[in-house]
Design a protein around this motif. Structure first.
Motif, PDB file in Angstrom:
ATOM      1  N   TRP A  26      -1.255  -1.959 -10.258  1.00  0.00           N
ATOM      2  CA  TRP A  26      -1.325  -3.131  -9.381  1.00  0.00           C
ATOM      3  C   TRP A  26      -0.506  -2.900  -8.107  1.00  0.00           C
ATOM      4  O   TRP A  26      -0.946  -3.243  -6.999  1.00  0.00           O
ATOM      5  N   VAL A  27       0.682  -2.335  -8.257  1.00  0.00           N
ATOM      6  CA  VAL A  27       1.523  -2.046  -7.093  1.00  0.00           C
ATOM      7  C   VAL A  27       0.761  -1.165  -6.114  1.00  0.00           C
ATOM      8  O   VAL A  27       0.705  -1.446  -4.906  1.00  0.00           O
ATOM      9  N   ALA A  28       0.165  -0.091  -6.620  1.00  0.00           N
ATOM     10  CA  ALA A  28      -0.590   0.818  -5.751  1.00  0.00           C
ATOM     11  C   ALA A  28      -1.736   0.088  -5.062  1.00  0.00           C
ATOM     12  O   ALA A  28      -1.987   0.279  -3.853  1.00  0.00           O
ATOM     13  N   VAL A  37       5.197  -5.372  -1.152  1.00  0.00           N
ATOM     14  CA  VAL A  37       5.311  -5.510  -2.602  1.00  0.00           C
ATOM     15  C   VAL A  37       6.760  -5.332  -3.037  1.00  0.00           C
ATOM     16  O   VAL A  37       7.409  -4.345  -2.679  1.00  0.00           O
ATOM     17  N   LYS A  38       7.237  -6.297  -3.798  1.00  0.00           N
ATOM     18  CA  LYS A  38       8.514  -6.159  -4.488  1.00  0.00           C
ATOM     19  C   LYS A  38       8.221  -5.989  -5.970  1.00  0.00           C
ATOM     20  O   LYS A  38       7.446  -6.758  -6.544  1.00  0.00           O
ATOM     21  N   ALA A  39       8.853  -4.993  -6.575  1.00  0.00           N
ATOM     22  CA  ALA A  39       8.594  -4.694  -7.981  1.00  0.00           C
ATOM     23  C   ALA A  39       9.888  -4.721  -8.778  1.00  0.00           C
ATOM     24  O   ALA A  39      10.950  -4.347  -8.273  1.00  0.00           O
ATOM     25  N   ASP A  55       2.415   7.608  -5.705  1.00  0.00           N
ATOM     26  CA  ASP A  55       2.117   8.849  -4.985  1.00  0.00           C
ATOM     27  C   ASP A  55       0.869   9.518  -5.555  1.00  0.00           C
ATOM     28  O   ASP A  55       0.041  10.058  -4.803  1.00  0.00           O
ATOM     29  N   ALA A  56       0.735   9.483  -6.886  1.00  0.00           N
ATOM     30  CA  ALA A  56      -0.427  10.110  -7.514  1.00  0.00           C
ATOM     31  C   ALA A  56      -1.718   9.356  -7.189  1.00  0.00           C
ATOM     32  O   ALA A  56      -2.787   9.962  -7.081  1.00  0.00           O
ATOM     33  N   ALA A  57      -1.622   8.046  -7.035  1.00  0.00           N
ATOM     34  CA  ALA A  57      -2.802   7.226  -6.748  1.00  0.00           C
ATOM     35  C   ALA A  57      -3.197   7.251  -5.280  1.00  0.00           C
ATOM     36  O   ALA A  57      -4.354   7.001  -4.940  1.00  0.00           O
ATOM     37  N   TRP A  58      -2.259   7.583  -4.403  1.00  0.00           N
ATOM     38  CA  TRP A  58      -2.488   7.421  -2.966  1.00  0.00           C
ATOM     39  C   TRP A  58      -3.644   8.263  -2.419  1.00  0.00           C
ATOM     40  O   TRP A  58      -4.408   7.771  -1.567  1.00  0.00           O
ATOM     41  N   PRO A  59      -3.827   9.522  -2.865  1.00  0.00           N
ATOM     42  CA  PRO A  59      -4.984  10.272  -2.356  1.00  0.00           C
ATOM     43  C   PRO A  59      -6.314   9.582  -2.638  1.00  0.00           C
ATOM     44  O   PRO A  59      -7.197   9.535  -1.767  1.00  0.00           O
ATOM     45  N   ARG A  72       3.057   3.120   1.692  1.00  0.00           N
ATOM     46  CA  ARG A  72       3.939   3.167   0.527  1.00  0.00           C
ATOM     47  C   ARG A  72       5.349   2.709   0.874  1.00  0.00           C
ATOM     48  O   ARG A  72       6.120   2.329  -0.010  1.00  0.00           O
ATOM     49  N   ASP A  73       5.680   2.713   2.150  1.00  0.00           N
ATOM     50  CA  ASP A  73       6.998   2.249   2.585  1.00  0.00           C
ATOM     51  C   ASP A  73       7.155   0.740   2.437  1.00  0.00           C
ATOM     52  O   ASP A  73       8.274   0.220   2.566  1.00  0.00           O
TER      53      ASP A  73
END
Length: 326
Positions: A26-28, A37-39, A55-59, A72-73
């Protein structure tokens, strides 16, 4: 329920409570859609694992198309639940499937989140009616059930409990649509919701076949990916069966194949998960993986989902393109 302070289209700040596989997914997703997003997660190594997951989901998310401003920042991992939801405009809870834990956590979220903010649970099976029993304002609590990984699979099932305000359910459904999801808003609570009920039936039958030595893990997976799964990627089982009736459609199909419903094809009672079955399933998955690591399988799955979405013309549907749907 106090009226939501922010319209679904105006939400900018999302809180994700629970940062495991589903919560992290969900965060991604929310980051890719351009939200702040605050987690929060109580595990001591939660932040490192969460950032690795993102990071793994970003591509894959980049290939699907990021919203304007997506970064992601824009993720902040905070030390307390209260800090995570203090200024949230929407809250997604993704804690482990433990009813007492869910009740306690939703009560704490209800006490900490600003008035009027909708709080959704990612539960995969519990009815909201059973989870909202100790919350002070249960009217704003809804189920928002995603599918793994939430950053790729479009579907989310939304349903309220007996004490949920209908406006909260409608608000959540609209928010998920704005956030790029494909939404089923259920009229009533059903144990396991819709898709999980169907998945569970297939899962139980697969376990029976493994337990009885009738099929291997790989044969079961191949039977879906090389067979009906190809049709299910764009047409569900009901319409697929209707086509089996030819020009007569579902009526002819039922007339022709209806008697087979009494045939002993399925055994929906779950088999005993004894050590032999447990070991067979685990070993079978190792064989089916054929040396590929979990990370490699995740990347393969993600690319496969993207390819199917692209091939069926759904990659840019429901806000999955580059334009910010909000």
């Amino acid at each position: 329920m106090t009226s939501p302070l922010t319209a679904p289209e105006g939400v900018r700040r999302v809180a994700c409570v629970g940062a495991g596989v589903i919560g992290g997914g969900w965060v991604a997703h929310f980051l890719a859609r351009g939200y702040d997003v605050k987690a929060w997660d109580p595990a001591p190594d939660a932040e490192q694992k969460l950032r690795r997951l993102v990071d793994a989901a970003w591509p894959a998310l980049t290939e699907m198309g990021l919203a304007d401003g997506a970064s992601r920042d824009r993720l902040t991992v905070v030390p307390t639940l209260e800090e995570a939801v203090a200024d949230a405009e929407f809250v997604q809870e993704s804690a482990p499937e433990d009813l007492d834990l869910k009740r306690d956590l939703l009560s704490r979220l209800d006490a900490a989140a600003p008035a009027g903010v909708v709080i959704a649970s990612s539960t995969s099976g519990y009815p909201m009616t059973d989870m909202q029993t100790t919350a002070a304002t249960p009217a704003r609590l809804v189920v928002g059930h995603p599918f793994n990984p939430p950053y790729l699979i479009p579907l989310v099932e939304v349903v309220g409990g007996e004490q949920t305000d209908a406006d909260a359910t409608a608000w959540a459904s609209r928010f998920y649509e704005v956030a790029g999801k494909s939404v089923i808003t259920m009229d009533r609570e059903v144990p396991g919701f819709i898709a999980n009920r169907l998945q569970e039936a297939l899962w139980r039958e697969a376990l029976h076949m493994i337990a009885n030595g009738e099929a291997t893990v790989k044969e079961i997976d191949d039977s879906i990916t090389e067979g009906p799964g190809l049709r299910w990627a764009f047409m569900g089982p009901m319409l697929t069966f209707a086509l089996a009736g030819g020009e007569g459609g579902m009526a002819h199909m039922l007339d022709h194949f209806g008697p087979s419903l009494k045939s002993p094809w399925t055994r929906l009672e779950a088999p005993e998960l004894d050590k032999q079955l447990y070991d067979s399933v685990v070993a079978g998955c190792d064989v089916a993986a054929d040396g590929r690591s979990i990370a490699e399988l995740v990347a393969e799955r993600d690319q496969g989902v993207i390819d199917v979405l692209r091939a069926t013309g759904r990659l840019n549907k429901n806000g999955n393109g580059k334009a910010d749907p909000r």
